[in-house]
Write a protein that holds these residues in place. Sequence first.
Motif, PDB file in Angstrom:
ATOM      1  N   LYS A 107       0.843  -1.194   0.000  1.00  0.00           N
ATOM      2  CA  LYS A 107       0.000   0.000   0.000  1.00  0.00           C
ATOM      3  C   LYS A 107       0.879   1.245   0.000  1.00  0.00           C
ATOM      4  CE  LYS A 107      -3.652   2.368   2.617  1.00  0.00           C
ATOM      5  NZ  LYS A 107      -4.527   2.311   3.824  1.00  0.00           N
ATOM      6  N   PHE A 108       0.529   2.221  -0.819  1.00  0.00           N
ATOM      7  CA  PHE A 108       1.290   3.468  -0.899  1.00  0.00           C
ATOM      8  C   PHE A 108       1.008   4.330   0.327  1.00  0.00           C
ATOM      9  CE2 PHE A 108       1.871   7.830  -2.768  1.00  0.00           C
ATOM     10  CZ  PHE A 108       3.243   7.726  -2.927  1.00  0.00           C
ATOM     11  N   THR A 109       2.050   4.680   1.057  1.00  0.00           N
ATOM     12  CA  THR A 109       1.875   5.432   2.304  1.00  0.00           C
ATOM     13  C   THR A 109       2.727   6.695   2.376  1.00  0.00           C
ATOM     14  OG1 THR A 109       3.530   4.000   3.361  1.00  0.00           O
ATOM     15  CG2 THR A 109       1.200   3.416   3.662  1.00  0.00           C
ATOM     16  N   ASP A 110       3.853   6.747   1.681  1.00  0.00           N
ATOM     17  CA  ASP A 110       4.756   7.901   1.767  1.00  0.00           C
ATOM     18  C   ASP A 110       4.448   8.864   0.627  1.00  0.00           C
ATOM     19  OD1 ASP A 110       6.749   9.721   2.019  1.00  0.00           O
ATOM     20  OD2 ASP A 110       8.401   8.357   1.585  1.00  0.00           O
ATOM     21  N   LYS A 111       3.596   9.858   0.908  1.00  0.00           N
ATOM     22  CA  LYS A 111       3.135  10.786  -0.130  1.00  0.00           C
ATOM     23  C   LYS A 111       3.899  12.102  -0.130  1.00  0.00           C
ATOM     24  CE  LYS A 111      -1.382   8.719   0.668  1.00  0.00           C
ATOM     25  NZ  LYS A 111      -2.748   8.919   1.188  1.00  0.00           N
ATOM     26  N   ALA A 112       4.877  12.231   0.719  1.00  0.00           N
ATOM     27  CA  ALA A 112       5.657  13.470   0.774  1.00  0.00           C
ATOM     28  C   ALA A 112       6.517  13.594  -0.480  1.00  0.00           C
ATOM     29  CB  ALA A 112       6.539  13.479   2.013  1.00  0.00           C
ATOM     30  N   PRO A 113       6.616  14.783  -1.072  1.00  0.00           N
ATOM     31  CA  PRO A 113       7.419  14.969  -2.285  1.00  0.00           C
ATOM     32  C   PRO A 113       8.885  14.607  -2.050  1.00  0.00           C
ATOM     33  CG  PRO A 113       6.015  16.876  -1.885  1.00  0.00           C
ATOM     34  CD  PRO A 113       5.937  16.013  -0.660  1.00  0.00           C
ATOM     35  N   ARG A 114       9.503  14.074  -3.107  1.00  0.00           N
ATOM     36  CA  ARG A 114      10.922  13.750  -3.057  1.00  0.00           C
ATOM     37  C   ARG A 114      11.646  14.490  -4.182  1.00  0.00           C
ATOM     38  NH1 ARG A 114      11.058   7.157  -2.255  1.00  0.00           N
ATOM     39  NH2 ARG A 114       9.846   7.058  -0.318  1.00  0.00           N
ATOM     40  N   GLU A 115      12.918  14.706  -3.978  1.00  0.00           N
ATOM     41  CA  GLU A 115      13.696  15.473  -4.950  1.00  0.00           C
ATOM     42  C   GLU A 115      13.753  14.788  -6.311  1.00  0.00           C
ATOM     43  OE1 GLU A 115      18.201  17.360  -5.375  1.00  0.00           O
ATOM     44  OE2 GLU A 115      17.508  16.564  -3.458  1.00  0.00           O
ATOM     45  N   ASN A 116      13.791  13.456  -6.334  1.00  0.00           N
ATOM     46  CA  ASN A 116      13.939  12.755  -7.614  1.00  0.00           C
ATOM     47  C   ASN A 116      12.613  12.243  -8.173  1.00  0.00           C
ATOM     48  OD1 ASN A 116      13.415  10.665  -5.854  1.00  0.00           O
ATOM     49  ND2 ASN A 116      14.955   9.281  -6.734  1.00  0.00           N
ATOM     50  N   ASP A 117      11.480  12.742  -7.669  1.00  0.00           N
ATOM     51  CA  ASP A 117      10.183  12.321  -8.205  1.00  0.00           C
ATOM     52  C   ASP A 117      10.068  12.688  -9.685  1.00  0.00           C
ATOM     53  OD1 ASP A 117       9.155  11.170  -5.920  1.00  0.00           O
ATOM     54  OD2 ASP A 117       8.055  12.956  -5.273  1.00  0.00           O
ATOM     55  N   LEU A 118       9.465  11.819 -10.458  1.00  0.00           N
ATOM     56  CA  LEU A 118       9.206  12.109 -11.860  1.00  0.00           C
ATOM     57  C   LEU A 118       8.104  13.150 -11.981  1.00  0.00           C
ATOM     58  CD1 LEU A 118       9.158   8.479 -13.349  1.00  0.00           C
ATOM     59  CD2 LEU A 118      11.046  10.107 -13.386  1.00  0.00           C
ATOM     60  N   ASN A 119       8.113  13.864 -13.090  1.00  0.00           N
ATOM     61  CA  ASN A 119       7.029  14.798 -13.379  1.00  0.00           C
ATOM     62  C   ASN A 119       6.440  14.472 -14.740  1.00  0.00           C
ATOM     63  OD1 ASN A 119       8.580  16.219 -15.451  1.00  0.00           O
ATOM     64  ND2 ASN A 119       9.735  17.109 -13.755  1.00  0.00           N
ATOM     65  N   ARG A 120       5.465  15.232 -15.155  1.00  0.00           N
ATOM     66  CA  ARG A 120       4.743  14.946 -16.394  1.00  0.00           C
ATOM     67  C   ARG A 120       5.666  14.934 -17.606  1.00  0.00           C
ATOM     68  NH1 ARG A 120      -0.163  18.875 -17.459  1.00  0.00           N
ATOM     69  NH2 ARG A 120       1.596  20.322 -17.589  1.00  0.00           N
ATOM     70  N   ASP A 121       6.740  15.739 -17.560  1.00  0.00           N
ATOM     71  CA  ASP A 121       7.662  15.802 -18.695  1.00  0.00           C
ATOM     72  C   ASP A 121       8.511  14.536 -18.815  1.00  0.00           C
ATOM     73  OD1 ASP A 121       6.769  18.335 -19.325  1.00  0.00           O
ATOM     74  OD2 ASP A 121       8.273  19.326 -18.073  1.00  0.00           O
ATOM     75  N   ASN A 122       8.670  13.799 -17.703  1.00  0.00           N
ATOM     76  CA  ASN A 122       9.480  12.580 -17.722  1.00  0.00           C
ATOM     77  C   ASN A 122       8.707  11.365 -18.196  1.00  0.00           C
ATOM     78  OD1 ASN A 122      10.479  13.795 -14.559  1.00  0.00           O
ATOM     79  ND2 ASN A 122      11.722  13.989 -16.410  1.00  0.00           N
ATOM     80  N   VAL A 123       7.382  11.433 -18.098  1.00  0.00           N
ATOM     81  CA  VAL A 123       6.534  10.269 -18.361  1.00  0.00           C
ATOM     82  C   VAL A 123       5.772  10.494 -19.660  1.00  0.00           C
ATOM     83  CG1 VAL A 123       4.650   8.841 -17.473  1.00  0.00           C
ATOM     84  CG2 VAL A 123       6.323   9.851 -15.903  1.00  0.00           C
ATOM     85  N   ASN A 124       5.731   9.452 -20.497  1.00  0.00           N
ATOM     86  CA  ASN A 124       5.037   9.613 -21.770  1.00  0.00           C
ATOM     87  C   ASN A 124       4.081   8.450 -22.007  1.00  0.00           C
ATOM     88  OD1 ASN A 124       6.255   7.454 -23.674  1.00  0.00           O
ATOM     89  ND2 ASN A 124       8.060   8.365 -22.699  1.00  0.00           N
ATOM     90  N   ASN A 125       3.177   8.640 -22.926  1.00  0.00           N
ATOM     91  CA  ASN A 125       2.220   7.608 -23.322  1.00  0.00           C
ATOM     92  C   ASN A 125       2.305   7.363 -24.829  1.00  0.00           C
ATOM     93  OD1 ASN A 125       0.941   7.472 -20.652  1.00  0.00           O
ATOM     94  ND2 ASN A 125       0.205   9.517 -21.133  1.00  0.00           N
TER      95      ASN A 125
END
Length: 242
Positions: A107-125
Amino acid sequence: MIEKITDLNRLYNSLSGKPDIFSGKIKALAEGYGTGYDFLTFYSGNKGITAAKYYNSAVISGDTDDPEALDELKSFLSVLGKGTLMSYGLSEKLGIAADCKKSCIMKFTDKAPRENDLNRDNVNNGLTYREIYEILKEGFDMSFDEWYVDMNHNVRHGISRIFTVGNFTTASLMFSVDGISFISAVATRPDMRGKGWAGRLVRYIALKEAKYRNEVYLICKEELKGLYEKAGFTLSGYCSEI
């Protein structure tokens, strides 16, 4: 008595307990396909058990302590066959836990932002289904046709969504139902493994779903638990697969 269900209202009523990944999977199948296909069959018992058989797999939702209901369900497993997913606790009550494949529910529990989190520009469809399958095939035993028919249908009907990073990592939001979001089909091309891409992509999806106040889950092998813990997931329980 466990019997086939063809009425969606009755199916949804049978899933009226606390939502979880098992009830969510069944409801997502119902919303995506309805009851008019030969490859998908829904079943319900009168002791809180609901099941869906889908191609060569199945899922059981619910729980019971009733001895007669457990005996009936154990006999009914021959109808559902191999690939049947259920809670680990239910498999223990059925006396088959030792013969099942045990996996971790995270279960996802750690919702605090992280420095290396991906953003919309990193992820594509933008990858084709064939290109996505080329990533997946290294870790999943399935043919392209088997995967494509199901996933293409679910994406077109808004049940599932595929995410990719470059042409080397993919993960799918398989469904989001009743406040439960489920991530699956996570894979990285062999030459790009060990760099943390899968964990970062799964975290990206989980953070998006958490904004809608959904509980986000995935299932993994015991040896991969640490990977998802690094991505912000916590062990929530276990499931069994025949």
